[in-house]
Motif scaffolding. Structure first.
Motif, PDB file in Angstrom:
ATOM      1  N   ILE A   1       6.162  -7.741   3.448  1.00 29.21           N
ATOM      2  CA  ILE A   1       6.391  -6.300   3.295  1.00 29.21           C
ATOM      3  C   ILE A   1       5.069  -5.579   3.049  1.00 29.21           C
ATOM      4  CG2 ILE A   1       7.546  -4.525   1.922  1.00 29.21           C
ATOM      5  CD1 ILE A   1       9.753  -6.580   1.341  1.00 29.21           C
ATOM      6  N   ALA A   2       4.225  -6.186   2.193  1.00 29.07           N
ATOM      7  CA  ALA A   2       2.917  -5.584   1.918  1.00 29.07           C
ATOM      8  C   ALA A   2       2.079  -5.505   3.185  1.00 29.07           C
ATOM      9  CB  ALA A   2       2.184  -6.389   0.849  1.00 29.07           C
ATOM     10  N   ALA A   3       2.163  -6.551   4.022  1.00 30.45           N
ATOM     11  CA  ALA A   3       1.375  -6.569   5.255  1.00 30.45           C
ATOM     12  C   ALA A   3       1.813  -5.459   6.217  1.00 30.45           C
ATOM     13  CB  ALA A   3       1.498  -7.927   5.931  1.00 30.45           C
ATOM     14  N   LYS A   4       3.094  -5.160   6.236  1.00 32.06           N
ATOM     15  CA  LYS A   4       3.568  -4.042   7.071  1.00 32.06           C
ATOM     16  C   LYS A   4       2.951  -2.729   6.594  1.00 32.06           C
ATOM     17  CE  LYS A   4       8.054  -6.133   8.277  1.00 32.06           C
ATOM     18  NZ  LYS A   4       9.531  -6.027   8.116  1.00 32.06           N
ATOM     19  N   ALA A   5       2.873  -2.580   5.269  1.00 26.87           N
ATOM     20  CA  ALA A   5       2.262  -1.367   4.716  1.00 26.87           C
ATOM     21  C   ALA A   5       0.787  -1.294   5.089  1.00 26.87           C
ATOM     22  CB  ALA A   5       2.435  -1.343   3.196  1.00 26.87           C
ATOM     23  N   VAL A   6       0.104  -2.435   5.089  1.00 26.88           N
ATOM     24  CA  VAL A   6      -1.315  -2.474   5.458  1.00 26.88           C
ATOM     25  C   VAL A   6      -1.506  -1.967   6.885  1.00 26.88           C
ATOM     26  CG1 VAL A   6      -3.298  -3.968   5.897  1.00 26.88           C
ATOM     27  CG2 VAL A   6      -1.909  -4.315   3.847  1.00 26.88           C
ATOM     28  N   GLN A   7      -0.663  -2.432   7.786  1.00 25.71           N
ATOM     29  CA  GLN A   7      -0.788  -2.012   9.184  1.00 25.71           C
ATOM     30  C   GLN A   7      -0.610  -0.504   9.335  1.00 25.71           C
ATOM     31  OE1 GLN A   7       1.907  -5.461  10.602  1.00 25.71           O
ATOM     32  NE2 GLN A   7       0.648  -4.994  12.389  1.00 25.71           N
ATOM     33  N   LEU A   8       0.260   0.076   8.536  1.00 26.80           N
ATOM     34  CA  LEU A   8       0.466   1.518   8.568  1.00 26.80           C
ATOM     35  C   LEU A   8      -0.711   2.257   7.926  1.00 26.80           C
ATOM     36  CD1 LEU A   8       4.248   1.497   7.596  1.00 26.80           C
ATOM     37  CD2 LEU A   8       3.313   2.063   9.855  1.00 26.80           C
ATOM     38  N   LEU A   9      -1.246   1.675   6.864  1.00 29.81           N
ATOM     39  CA  LEU A   9      -2.376   2.300   6.172  1.00 29.81           C
ATOM     40  C   LEU A   9      -3.655   2.255   6.998  1.00 29.81           C
ATOM     41  CD1 LEU A   9      -1.666   0.915   2.596  1.00 29.81           C
ATOM     42  CD2 LEU A   9      -1.859   3.341   3.175  1.00 29.81           C
ATOM     43  N   LYS A  10      -3.692   1.349   7.976  1.00 29.70           N
ATOM     44  CA  LYS A  10      -4.876   1.227   8.828  1.00 29.70           C
ATOM     45  C   LYS A  10      -5.188   2.559   9.516  1.00 29.70           C
ATOM     46  CE  LYS A  10      -8.003  -1.387  10.984  1.00 29.70           C
ATOM     47  NZ  LYS A  10      -9.112  -2.067  10.290  1.00 29.70           N
ATOM     48  N   ASN A  11      -4.171   3.341   9.787  1.00 35.37           N
ATOM     49  CA  ASN A  11      -4.359   4.629  10.463  1.00 35.37           C
ATOM     50  C   ASN A  11      -4.307   5.812   9.504  1.00 35.37           C
ATOM     51  OD1 ASN A  11      -4.513   3.438  13.093  1.00 35.37           O
ATOM     52  ND2 ASN A  11      -2.287   3.145  13.024  1.00 35.37           N
ATOM     53  N   ALA A  12      -4.233   5.521   8.218  1.00 39.12           N
ATOM     54  CA  ALA A  12      -4.185   6.587   7.214  1.00 39.12           C
ATOM     55  C   ALA A  12      -5.601   6.838   6.681  1.00 39.12           C
ATOM     56  CB  ALA A  12      -3.246   6.191   6.071  1.00 39.12           C
ATOM     57  N   PRO A  13      -5.848   7.988   6.065  1.00 36.35           N
ATOM     58  CA  PRO A  13      -7.195   8.325   5.562  1.00 36.35           C
ATOM     59  C   PRO A  13      -7.489   7.647   4.215  1.00 36.35           C
ATOM     60  CG  PRO A  13      -5.706  10.128   5.117  1.00 36.35           C
ATOM     61  CD  PRO A  13      -4.903   9.117   5.888  1.00 36.35           C
ATOM     62  N   VAL A  14      -7.549   6.329   4.232  1.00 40.63           N
ATOM     63  CA  VAL A  14      -7.820   5.580   3.003  1.00 40.63           C
ATOM     64  C   VAL A  14      -9.208   4.957   3.088  1.00 40.63           C
ATOM     65  CG1 VAL A  14      -5.405   5.119   2.477  1.00 40.63           C
ATOM     66  CG2 VAL A  14      -6.669   3.530   3.933  1.00 40.63           C
ATOM     67  N   ALA A  15      -9.848   4.812   1.927  1.00 39.01           N
ATOM     68  CA  ALA A  15     -11.197   4.221   1.877  1.00 39.01           C
ATOM     69  C   ALA A  15     -11.147   2.717   1.711  1.00 39.01           C
ATOM     70  CB  ALA A  15     -11.983   4.835   0.721  1.00 39.01           C
ATOM     71  N   ALA A  16     -10.121   2.221   1.035  1.00 37.06           N
ATOM     72  CA  ALA A  16     -10.027   0.781   0.794  1.00 37.06           C
ATOM     73  C   ALA A  16      -8.580   0.411   0.513  1.00 37.06           C
ATOM     74  CB  ALA A  16     -10.901   0.371  -0.387  1.00 37.06           C
ATOM     75  N   VAL A  17      -8.213  -0.788   0.943  1.00 33.62           N
ATOM     76  CA  VAL A  17      -6.919  -1.378   0.604  1.00 33.62           C
ATOM     77  C   VAL A  17      -7.181  -2.841   0.263  1.00 33.62           C
ATOM     78  CG1 VAL A  17      -4.600  -1.969   1.358  1.00 33.62           C
ATOM     79  CG2 VAL A  17      -5.640   0.173   2.127  1.00 33.62           C
ATOM     80  N   GLU A  18      -6.976  -3.194  -0.999  1.00 30.49           N
ATOM     81  CA  GLU A  18      -7.227  -4.558  -1.464  1.00 30.49           C
ATOM     82  C   GLU A  18      -5.910  -5.247  -1.758  1.00 30.49           C
ATOM     83  OE1 GLU A  18     -10.469  -6.174  -2.132  1.00 30.49           O
ATOM     84  OE2 GLU A  18     -10.811  -4.621  -0.626  1.00 30.49           O
ATOM     85  N   LEU A  19      -5.768  -6.466  -1.280  1.00 25.94           N
ATOM     86  CA  LEU A  19      -4.536  -7.241  -1.472  1.00 25.94           C
ATOM     87  C   LEU A  19      -4.724  -8.254  -2.600  1.00 25.94           C
ATOM     88  CD1 LEU A  19      -2.257  -8.804   1.212  1.00 25.94           C
ATOM     89  CD2 LEU A  19      -3.298 -10.319  -0.482  1.00 25.94           C
ATOM     90  N   VAL A  20      -3.709  -8.406  -3.436  1.00 29.63           N
ATOM     91  CA  VAL A  20      -3.708  -9.420  -4.490  1.00 29.63           C
ATOM     92  C   VAL A  20      -2.364 -10.138  -4.441  1.00 29.63           C
ATOM     93  CG1 VAL A  20      -3.968  -9.903  -6.954  1.00 29.63           C
ATOM     94  CG2 VAL A  20      -5.158  -7.939  -5.940  1.00 29.63           C
ATOM     95  N   ASP A  21      -2.381 -11.465  -4.314  1.00 36.17           N
ATOM     96  CA  ASP A  21      -1.126 -12.207  -4.210  1.00 36.17           C
ATOM     97  C   ASP A  21      -0.522 -12.448  -5.588  1.00 36.17           C
ATOM     98  OD1 ASP A  21      -2.669 -14.248  -5.267  1.00 36.17           O
ATOM     99  OD2 ASP A  21      -2.148 -15.731  -3.743  1.00 36.17           O
ATOM    100  N   ARG A  22       0.678 -13.050  -5.608  1.00 33.66           N
ATOM    101  CA  ARG A  22       1.385 -13.238  -6.881  1.00 33.66           C
ATOM    102  C   ARG A  22       0.639 -14.140  -7.858  1.00 33.66           C
ATOM    103  NH1 ARG A  22       2.851 -12.320 -11.071  1.00 33.66           N
ATOM    104  NH2 ARG A  22       4.912 -12.411 -12.009  1.00 33.66           N
ATOM    105  N   PRO A  23       0.066 -15.269  -7.416  1.00 34.11           N
ATOM    106  CA  PRO A  23      -0.724 -16.061  -8.369  1.00 34.11           C
ATOM    107  C   PRO A  23      -1.894 -15.278  -8.957  1.00 34.11           C
ATOM    108  CG  PRO A  23      -0.158 -17.403  -6.471  1.00 34.11           C
ATOM    109  CD  PRO A  23       0.257 -16.003  -6.136  1.00 34.11           C
TER     110      PRO A  23
END
Length: 934
Positions: free
Chosen positions: A283-305
């Motif tokens: 689900i998070a990865a789907k959001a990343v793909q959408l954010l790729k075209n949004a005016p964001v400076a950074a998107v950092e992923l952190v997993d559950r561990p």
């Protein structure tokens, strides 16, 4: 003893290099055999290079003796590209050139400039450099460019390759090419036509093969630092452009970058961040793909561990513990030129994935403290694993990238491999917009079976990343030795053949950093593994990243904090193995212990919070023995007597100074010191006069009560003879406090009181603690159980007593008390003057440097904090006993003092060395406030 050809090379180098720039002793060569990776190669000779001419000379000498050479900047590289078992060319002090174009669109930087320092100089113009690696406050431009380092926000659009304007590069034959100088370019086209024709042929061969050209273009759509920058053969036609872009990411295997000119990037002042939680990685990865075209400076992923590893930390939201087992967080940052643009981008970013369900509502914050906490979670993951690892194991951070459409699947497959190969503590985080993931795990390299497990795991990771997803095996950490065996696997036979041709064109004799990027040894990543043996508990968690080194005053004089730990680990390893450690121990006395300021600034930059000075003080205590402990205890028990004797000695020296004059006094005392074998303390014309401050009996008066603790130094050391100011600091401080309406009181038995710092710096911990406790009791009584504030006029004392007493006593440094409570009560007549200030180490550790500057800015029109000066290296009494440390720490002081004739600080001993090196007096900031409030 050096063996041929290194013996002969060393003899030849001594004819052209100063002895101080040639390092062959076993302790320092061991220290420089370590970078931030998990490899160790001990160089035979370390050559400190200070200029382009010296680089050319070193290259010529190594070529004449057919010896490989590796150049090193900060040594923060993670893949083993900054170590060598041959000759190591180390950047010296003189590579800090910075030149900004008139329109601020370009900045020219020499390779020794630290990335964070470059950004600090660009910040007033709203600019920054594009690359933003996590190591930016330690990594130098030379390494950043040579590795094409990127980071959290620069992506693939603002890295060194994309923002390169021009460079000065020195090739293997010593030729200097300045691609920004047309004359240099024209001459190079004539002298190196064969090289340029070779690059044209490579370009033509790629363009004639559309399949290969398309593959190269595709590979660089995501982050990729595996192998050479083959995209230069696709993106550019002019071989000069191809050449300079091939240098980016070449890891010192093609030449030496002597200067790089970047196109600057905009640094927006308005920022907001949100930590957004999703039920699964998919689900998070789907959001990343959408954010790729949004005016964001950074998107950092952190997993559950990763989230689980920080959920118990202070300030973390309670719901982290209740997140689903597959939950994944995205840390999103947006930036704007103004508040309106920022809010508009927040709306756009939020709406881009509004239809995707989150575990908690999305909340952006522009509060700097909240944002810092979010980013603290992300930035703390790597060191957290390092700090939690079992002693003797190594923390490894790997660096891969997937096409963004495969991001979620890549995370799932990595978790499967963690489970299969029993890396149960591994965590994943990374730069999601670029499909760039870092995974961190701990590894024991002490047994053959563990090395074999690591090898099989890396084989499986490479197989998955390359053959399943056609991803990058190294997204931003560089190939190094770590990934050299897998370059051909990732790129294929044809592309790898291009890389071999590139290496041969630039370095036909293979003397430039051999074994890095191109290496036929398929097991090189499993060799020369660095041991991390247990040594002392207080430093065993060190991951040898080198972040501490820019803070150290003895850097380039002897050892840095990282190197002190490396050296002591090896001594401990040899002792445990029954091997002879005598040679290293003998060298460690001076290089490790005597020249350590033990200032603690290293801990402020250490990701794991290690203070190497604590190790050194502990070792000093061991070396001191019972005799020194008894002597220290005697001084502690008779402290008032000792202080009176100190004052008398200073008075006598000051009297002699007045009679003999500075020149005769200096010559006489230097001679006596030399005869004594440097046992006699060094004298300087900036030596304070002697005083014996005893406060007048307290008289009841109106005003708020404040307990004032003048330090030992303030009570015994008055202004220097050459200072126009003659009034002792405690007298001025009391006068100023009373002027501000305070009733000043002193603790009883003042002359016998001490915070314990002088004893602690010698490693006499028990004696120091005894004096601290004695002072705490006196202050508790004087403040009526903490009822009244307690003000210290010397920052090291206030820092120590704050740490000793916590919240039980209201201990305040003079800086914060003046800023918060005194300044508002005074009428200041601001002066049109330019002054220098020196925030002491303790001031910096207490984060009071901003308040210190504000106090002085209230008094004068211009305030300068000299660049390149952190700890002054006086370190209590080191300026008397090891003056070379103070001289080295302040070697850059005068670069920033044009038009200045006065300086201010908050430690009388630090002010001695500062005054001598500056050529004018440094005094407490109290003097300035007193003068401007009369």
């Amino acid at each position: 003893m050096l063996q041929s050809p290194y013996r002969d090379l060393h003899a030849s180098l001594k004819q052209t290099f100063p002895a101080s720039q040639l390092i062959t002793d076993p302790l320092r060569t061991l220290a420089y055999g370590t970078d931030a990776s998990f490899y160790r190669l001990v160089p035979k000779i370390v050559v400190v290079v200070e200029s382009e001419d010296q680089v050319q000379e070193l290259l010529a000498q190594c070529k004449a003796f057919n010896t490989p050479v590796t150049f090193r900047a900060a040594g923060t590289s993670l893949s083993g590209q900054a170590v060598s078992d041959s000759v190591l060319g180390l950047l010296g002090d003189n590579w800090d050139g910075f030149k900004l174009s008139d329109d601020q669109s370009r900045v020219s930087l020499q390779p020794g400039v630290i990335g964070g320092q470059a950004n600090a100089k660009l910040a007033p113009f709203g600019k920054k450099i594009g690359p933003d690696p996590a190591s930016i406050n330690a990594a130098k431009i030379g390494g950043i460019a040579a590795n094409n380092a990127s980071g959290m926000c620069c992506g693939t659009a603002q890295n060194s390759y994309r923002t390169l304007s021009s460079m000065r590069v020195i090739l293997h034959d010593g030729t200097l090419l300045d691609t920004g100088d047309q004359t240099s370019v024209n001459l190079f086209r004539q002298s190196h036509s064969a090289l340029l024709n070779g690059l044209r042929q490579l370009r033509d061969d790629v363009q004639a093969d559309p399949v290969l050209a398309e593959r190269i273009a595709k590979k660089f759509k995501i982050k990729n630092t595996t192998g050479y920058s083959l995209n230069a053969l696709v993106d550019y036609d002019d071989p000069i452009d191809i050449l300079q872009h091939l240098m980016i990411g070449s890891e010192g295997t093609l030449g030496f970058i002597a200067e790089i000119t970047y196109e600057t990037c905009v640094e927006h002042a308005h920022k907001a961040s949100a930590m957004v939680y999703f039920e699964t990685c998919e689900i998070a990865a789907k959001a990343v793909q959408l954010l790729k075209n949004a005016p964001v400076a950074a998107v950092e992923l952190v997993d559950r561990p990763g989230l689980r590893s920080v959920q118990d930390k202070e300030g973390m939201p309670a719901f982290l513990k209740d997140l689903p087992d597959d939950a994944t967080a995205l840390l999103i940052e947006v930036r704007g030129e103004d508040e309106t643009e920022l809010q508009d981008k927040i709306v756009q970013a939020t709406q881009s994935f509004a239809h995707i369900e989150t575990v908690h509502p999305v909340e952006f914050s522009d509060d700097p403290n909240v944002c810092a906490r979010y980013w603290g979670i992300r930035k703390g993951l790597f060191p957290l694993v390092g700090a939690m690892r079992e002693t003797g194991t190594t923390v490894i951070i790997e660096d891969v990238a997937f096409p963004i459409e495969h991001l979620a699947a890549g995370v799932v497959d990595l978790h499967k491999l963690f489970k299969q190969y029993h890396y149960d503590e591994a965590i994943i985080f990374g730069h999601a917009l670029e499909g760039n993931l870092h995974f961190v795990f701990t590894q024991d390299f002490n047994t053959e079976s563990e090395v074999e497990r690591y090898g099989k795991f890396m084989d499986a990771v490479c197989e998955m990343v390359v053959h399943k997803y056609d991803g990058s095996l190294k997204a931003e950490h560089g190939t190094g030795r770590n990934m050299a065996p897998f370059v051909e696997m990732e790129w294929g036979v044809d592309a790898f053949a291009l890389m071999r041709r590139i290496k041969n064109l630039f370095d036909p004799e293979e003397l430039l950093n051999p074994g890095v990027i191109i290496n036929d040894d398929k097991d090189v990543h499993l060799k020369n593994l660095k041991p991390l043996p247990a040594s002392e508990e207080i430093v065993d968690k060190c991951i040898e990243c080198g972040f501490c080194e820019p803070k150290c005053p003895s850097r380039h004089l002897t050892l840095t904090p990282r190197q002190r730990i490396v050296g002591w680990r090896e001594i401990s390893r040899r002792d445990a193995a029954g091997e002879d450690s005598t040679a290293l121990r003998d060298l460690y006395v001076y290089q490790g212990m005597d020249t350590c300021a033990a200032c603690g600034l290293c801990a402020t930059a250490c990701p794991v919070g290690i203070e190497t000075g604590s190790l050194i003080k502990m070792l000093r205590g061991r070396e001191a023995g019972k005799g020194s402990t008894r002597l220290g205890q005697w001084f502690a028990d008779h402290y008032g007597v000792a202080m009176n004797a100190t004052a008398m000695g200073l008075k006598a020296a000051d009297l002699a100074h007045g009679i003999l004059g500075s020149k005769v006094m200096q010559g006489m005392t230097d001679g006596m010191r030399k005869i004594s074998g440097d046992r006699m303390p060094r004298w300087t014309p900036s030596m304070p006069s002697g005083i014996s401050f005893k406060p007048e009996p307290s008289v009841e008066q109106d005003g708020d009560v404040v307990i004032y603790l003048p330090s030992c130094a303030s009570r015994t050391m008055g202004p220097a003879r050459n200072d126009v100011q003659k009034t002792p600091l405690p007298v001025v401080t009391e006068r100023l406090l009373k002027r501000a309406g305070f009733q000043v009181r002193y603790p009883d038995g003042l002359n016998d009181l001490c915070c314990g710092q002088p004893f602690d710096s010698k490693g006499l911990t028990d004696v120091a603690t005894g004096k601290s406790n004695e002072l705490s009791e006196a202050l508790f009584k004087a403040s009526e159980g903490g009822k009244y504030p307690i003000v210290f006029d010397t920052s090291p004392c206030s820092f120590r007593m704050k740490g000793m007493n916590g919240d039980s006593l209201n201990c305040l440094d003079m800086t914060e008390f003046m800023h918060d409570q005194v300044l508002p009560r005074l009428h200041i007549q601001k002066q049109n003057r330019k002054v220098a200030i020196h925030p002491t180490c303790s001031t910096q550790k207490m984060a009071l440097d901003v308040k210190m500057k504000a106090v002085v800015e209230a008094c004068v029109s211009e305030v300068v904090i000299p660049e390149g000066v952190g700890c002054c290296g006086w370190a209590g009494d080191k300026g008397f006993t090891t003056p070379e440390l103070n001289a080295h720490a302040l070697r850059k002081l005068n670069r920033s003092l044009d038009g200045i004739s006065e300086g201010y600080s908050t430690s009388r001993t630090c002010e001695i060395g500062l005054s001598e090196k500056a050529g004018f007096p440094y005094r407490s900031i109290v003097y300035l406030l007193d003068e401007c409030s009369r």
